[in-house]
Design an enzyme around this catalytic site. Structure first.
Site, PDB file in Angstrom:
ATOM      1  N   HIS A   1      -3.128 -17.608  -3.688  1.00 30.15           N
ATOM      2  CA  HIS A   1      -2.761 -16.692  -4.767  1.00 30.15           C
ATOM      3  C   HIS A   1      -1.997 -17.401  -5.879  1.00 30.15           C
ATOM      4  O   HIS A   1      -1.731 -16.817  -6.921  1.00 30.15           O
ATOM      5  CB  HIS A   1      -1.928 -15.534  -4.208  1.00 30.15           C
ATOM      6  CG  HIS A   1      -2.659 -14.745  -3.164  1.00 30.15           C
ATOM      7  ND1 HIS A   1      -2.508 -14.970  -1.812  1.00 30.15           N
ATOM      8  CD2 HIS A   1      -3.580 -13.765  -3.276  1.00 30.15           C
ATOM      9  CE1 HIS A   1      -3.287 -14.150  -1.137  1.00 30.15           C
ATOM     10  NE2 HIS A   1      -3.949 -13.410  -2.002  1.00 30.15           N
TER      11      HIS A   1
ATOM     12  N   ILE B   1     -12.470 -20.187   3.573  1.00 29.52           N
ATOM     13  CA  ILE B   1     -12.634 -18.797   4.015  1.00 29.52           C
ATOM     14  C   ILE B   1     -13.928 -18.182   3.492  1.00 29.52           C
ATOM     15  O   ILE B   1     -14.374 -17.158   3.990  1.00 29.52           O
ATOM     16  CB  ILE B   1     -11.396 -17.961   3.607  1.00 29.52           C
ATOM     17  CG1 ILE B   1     -10.140 -18.567   4.220  1.00 29.52           C
ATOM     18  CG2 ILE B   1     -11.527 -16.516   4.038  1.00 29.52           C
ATOM     19  CD1 ILE B   1     -10.175 -18.710   5.731  1.00 29.52           C
ATOM     20  N   GLY B   2     -14.561 -18.787   2.499  1.00 26.67           N
ATOM     21  CA  GLY B   2     -15.878 -18.275   2.107  1.00 26.67           C
ATOM     22  C   GLY B   2     -16.222 -18.406   0.647  1.00 26.67           C
ATOM     23  O   GLY B   2     -17.232 -18.995   0.288  1.00 26.67           O
TER      24      GLY B   2
ATOM     25  N   LYS C   1       0.823  -1.212   0.000  1.00 33.79           N
ATOM     26  CA  LYS C   1       0.000   0.000   0.000  1.00 33.79           C
ATOM     27  C   LYS C   1       0.858   1.263   0.000  1.00 33.79           C
ATOM     28  O   LYS C   1       1.887   1.331   0.664  1.00 33.79           O
ATOM     29  CB  LYS C   1      -0.894   0.016   1.243  1.00 33.79           C
ATOM     30  CG  LYS C   1      -1.991  -1.030   1.206  1.00 33.79           C
ATOM     31  CD  LYS C   1      -3.232  -0.498   0.530  1.00 33.79           C
ATOM     32  CE  LYS C   1      -4.347  -1.522   0.580  1.00 33.79           C
ATOM     33  NZ  LYS C   1      -5.660  -0.932   0.524  1.00 33.79           N
TER      34      LYS C   1
ATOM     35  N   HIS D   1     -11.800 -13.126   9.624  1.00 33.71           N
ATOM     36  CA  HIS D   1     -10.661 -13.458   8.759  1.00 33.71           C
ATOM     37  C   HIS D   1      -9.850 -12.200   8.506  1.00 33.71           C
ATOM     38  O   HIS D   1     -10.402 -11.133   8.243  1.00 33.71           O
ATOM     39  CB  HIS D   1     -11.129 -14.027   7.422  1.00 33.71           C
ATOM     40  CG  HIS D   1      -9.990 -14.278   6.476  1.00 33.71           C
ATOM     41  ND1 HIS D   1      -9.036 -15.237   6.701  1.00 33.71           N
ATOM     42  CD2 HIS D   1      -9.628 -13.662   5.320  1.00 33.71           C
ATOM     43  CE1 HIS D   1      -8.143 -15.216   5.726  1.00 33.71           C
ATOM     44  NE2 HIS D   1      -8.478 -14.270   4.881  1.00 33.71           N
TER      45      HIS D   1
END
EC number: 2.1.1.14
Length: 766
Positions: free
Chosen positions: A703, A440-441, A119, A650
């Site tokens: 990833h 995780i979903g 970031k 999470h």
């Protein structure tokens, strides 16, 4: 009049032309000449639109093919060896994109992983982290800045090249290989800045903008000393130098910044209006002061009357030394509000994108010396009307929401019983095995899912047809999870386009633009939702989808929500109330959803807070207040349920040590985290702190398309079990599986479940 300038302008184009050209180039559908032509067209258009808006000194060097920090790395020759093509005279666009995106094994360089991305301060923009070595050599290797200066001057523009300053550039990078102090590289880097300044002077440039935003951070004394040394050395170089600071106040660095031997200083008076009097008192009488009065990273119109009070006072003190600008580069703002032909007229009247912000800057600059000019008076009258509308609009201010906020009690943000009592009841009710497995979903978002959503939005699918299409995807996800033997299931989130947008579309107080795109990194653009008013939930948002999923299985189904801090951080927030108030409003809306999920028979609810750490202020002294309200917002949304209902959260960060106490204060029953790439080393923070609740350390990296073996996952779990008691460990991937394909997803989960069963065997054998 005062001088109007900008620190930078969005590079993506009104219609994301840069994104489209980049992606066409990467696919081989556009050659380099075509890509460069798009760049020239965009730069010319952006300079002209700023000039037409009244900007007198135009930024050059704010355009980047991928990222401005990466551009500087090429300029300085900071190119890791793995990206150096043998036989090439110097870096090319292929080098630049290789550094940003990685290089495949069949390329000229062989395989090479991309540089790290992180970031840009506390924004939602990401930059490519420079990689330095102890023996780093710098040399001018990339002509882009000089070419663009010639380009702009040929078009008749008065220009101000933009450079990232030497200290900020070194601060943003990382050392690779043997440990060394990045400041040791400064004396090697400074001669390049001298070369650049001399070349720019030779091109007819008068002013250069040198961005040093690290001056708003807590700097070690060695770095403060280095500022004085660096700018003393650069003092003899030609050109007038404007040092630009933004994203916060100078605070303890104010004297340092004010006394640097440069010709001007830009300060952010949106984020830190309190620094204005001190700057005027401390700045030498020969220096220009650039006042950042228009918010460069939000979408609201400036209160021109309020800003003009500062301009008038500054004009009296500074005379011709006054410049007016946005607070920071307009990179963080959408391009042009005029594109928004579908927005409600009143809402649209409250907004300003980059083009409109340029006009506001120009009006303020002109008002300094021509307060009675017709253009100034008309703009002030319009601004007053906008501020009055926002102050009184019932669309913004909702008594029911405000009454509910006022009625919040401390007990509303606390679970009914301590964790030890809750977990005993949850274990009895859920009856899960040791090392319970879950995801995780999200599951893969296939082209058929995206087509169904798009067709429904376009009216090509009826609501009933759309629901059936989503039910089919949910059935598929549940069936696969049961076949794989997962213990806690999810519905897969087929109906969700984005973890924030999905919820924001269903909350009162949010509005969406059609063209409000901003660059996140490279070709990735995001269109944040806009919070314009008090936030509330008119109806349930997820209950029917989760209830349907639970009806398909006897196993535990987990509800999936996005937390209040993440909703806030990934939106354009209001400016008329604090982030804390907006987070509480969001927390109450999510709390209602959690309670409704429990009433529908859902026994586990996950509330994702992916952006919890991102919200940390730049200055450490502001951390405690943020962490206090951020953790309270989470507890407020999670604490309306019975002890038997298990709350998960999470988080996907790489650093927990400095916020571990606040993570514990959230009091989630289970936290799942991203740890596989660190080889479980991140768990050290939880071990040393003696984190009391349950933890699901991610056991494989989602990833990557690579499928981890059972043995790898077993090894990671055994390593985790040495740090965290086995009875408190969950087994899950690092993150959601939305971006993966089904074959690799199933293969990885087969191995994950097998690994969990092996650990259970170990536990049973003692």
């Amino acid at each position: 009049m005062a001088l109007a300038h900008t620190l930078g302008f969005p590079r993506i184009g009104r219609d994301r032309e840069l994104k489209k050209a980049q992606e066409a180039f990467w696919k081989g559908e556009l050659d380099e000449a075509g890509l460069r032509a798009v760049g020239r067209q965009l730069r010319a258009a952006h300079w002209q639109v700023q000039k037409d808006a009244g900007i007198q000194l135009l930024p050059v060097g704010d355009f980047a093919w991928y990222d401005q920090v990466l551009t500087h790395s090429l300029t300085f020759g900071v190119i890791p060896e793995r990206f150096r093509a043998h036989g090439e005279a110097g870096p090319t666009l292929h080098t630049l994109f290789g550094m940003a995106r990685g290089v495949s094994d069949d390329s000229c360089c062989g395989g090479a992983h991309a540089q790290e991305m992180t970031k840009w301060f506390d924004t939602n923009y990401h930059y490519l982290v420079p990689e330095f070595s102890a023996d780093q050599q710098f040399q001018l290797s990339w002509e882009q800045l000089f070419e663009e200066v010639d380009e702009a001057r040929a078009l008749g523009h008065q220009v101000k090249p933009v450079l990232i300053g030497p200290l900020t550039y070194l601060w943003l990078g990382k050392g690779k290989g043997a440990e060394f102090d990045r400041l040791d590289l400064l004396d090697r880097l400074l001669p390049l800045y001298g070369q650049i300044l001399r070349r720019l002077a030779g091109q007819g440039v008068e002013w250069v903008q040198i961005d040093e935003p690290i001056l708003v951070l807590d700097l070690p004394q060695a770095w403060k000393n280095a500022f004085e040394r660096a700018y003393n050395l650069l003092q003899s170089e030609p050109l007038k130098k404007l040092v630009a600071t933004y994203f916060g106040g100078l605070e303890d660095n104010l004297g340092l910044a004010a006394n640097l031997p440069v010709d001007g200083l830009h300060i952010d008076l949106v984020r830190a209006p309190e620094q204005y009097p001190s700057i005027l008192d401390r700045l030498p009488a020969y220096k220009v002061v650039s006042l950042g009065l228009v918010n460069g990273r939000n979408v609201w119109r400036c209160d021109l009357e309020k800003a003009l009070e500062v301009v008038r006072h500054a004009r009296e003190r500074l005379g011709e030394r006054l410049w007016v600008a946005p607070s920071c580069s307009l990179l963080h703002s959408p391009v042009d509000l005029e594109r928004e032909d579908g927005l409600d007229a009143e809402l649209k009247s409250w907004l300003a994108f980059a083009v409109q912000k340029c006009r506001e800057v120009a009006v303020l600059a002109r008002a300094a010396t021509e307060p009675e000019a017709a253009e100034v008076l008309a703009a002030l009258e319009e601004s007053r009307a906008v501020q009055a509308s926002r102050a009184s609009s019932p669309r913004i201010h909702k008594p029911a929401v405000q009454a509910r906020l006022a009625a919040i009690k401390a007990s509303d943000a606390q679970r009914r019983s301590p964790f030890a009592e809750r977990i005993a009841r949850q274990r009895a009710g859920l009856d899960l095995p040791a090392f319970p497995t879950t995801t995780i979903g999200s599951f893969p978002q296939t082209s058929s899912i995206r087509l169904a959503r798009q067709s429904f939005k376009q009216g090509k699918l009826s609501e009933a047809e759309y629901i059936e299409a989503m039910h089919s995807e949910i059935r598929h996800a549940v069936q696969i999870q049961e076949q794989l033997g997962l213990d806690v299931l999810v519905h897969g989130e087929a109906e969700r386009n984005d973890m924030v947008e999905y919820f924001a579309e269903q909350l009162d107080g949010y509005v969406f633009t059609r063209f409000g795109w901003v660059q996140s990194y490279g070709s990735r653009c995001v269109k944040p939702a806009v919070i314009y008013g008090d936030l509330s939930r008119p109806r349930a948002m997820t209950v029917e989808w989760i209830r349907y999923a639970q009806s398909l299985t006897d196993k535990v189904m987990k509800g999936m929500l996005t937390g209040p801090v993440t909703m806030l951080m990934w939106s354009f927030p209001r400016e008329d109330v604090s982030r804390e108030v907006q987070a509480r409003q969001l927390a109450l809306a999510i709390r209602d959803e959690v309670v409704d999920l429990e009433a529908a028979g859902i026994r586990i609810v996950q509330i994702d807070e992916a952006a919890f750490r991102e919200g940390l202020p730049l200055r450490r002294n502001a951390w405690p207040h943020y962490l206090e309200w951020a953790t309270e917002a989470f507890r407020l949304c999670a604490s309306g349920v019975r002890d038997e209902t298990q709350i998960h959260t999470h988080m996907c960060y790489s650093e927990f040590n400095d916020v571990i106490e606040s993570i514990a204060a959230m009091d989630a029953d289970v936290i799942t985290i991203e740890t596989s790439r660190s080889d479980m080393e991140l768990l050290e923070a939880f071990e040393q702190f003696d984190y009391p609740n349950e933890i699901g350390p991610g056991v494989y990296d989602i990833h990557s398309p690579r499928v981890p073996s059972r043995e790898e996952i077993v090894a990671l779990l055994r390593k985790a079990a040495r740090r965290i008691p086995a009875e408190r460990l969950w087994v899950n991937p690092d993150c959601g599986l939305k971006t993966r394909a089904w074959p690799e997803t199933e293969a990885a989960l087969v191995n994950m479940v097998a690994a969990a069963r092996e650990l259970r065997g170990d536990l049973a054998r003692g």
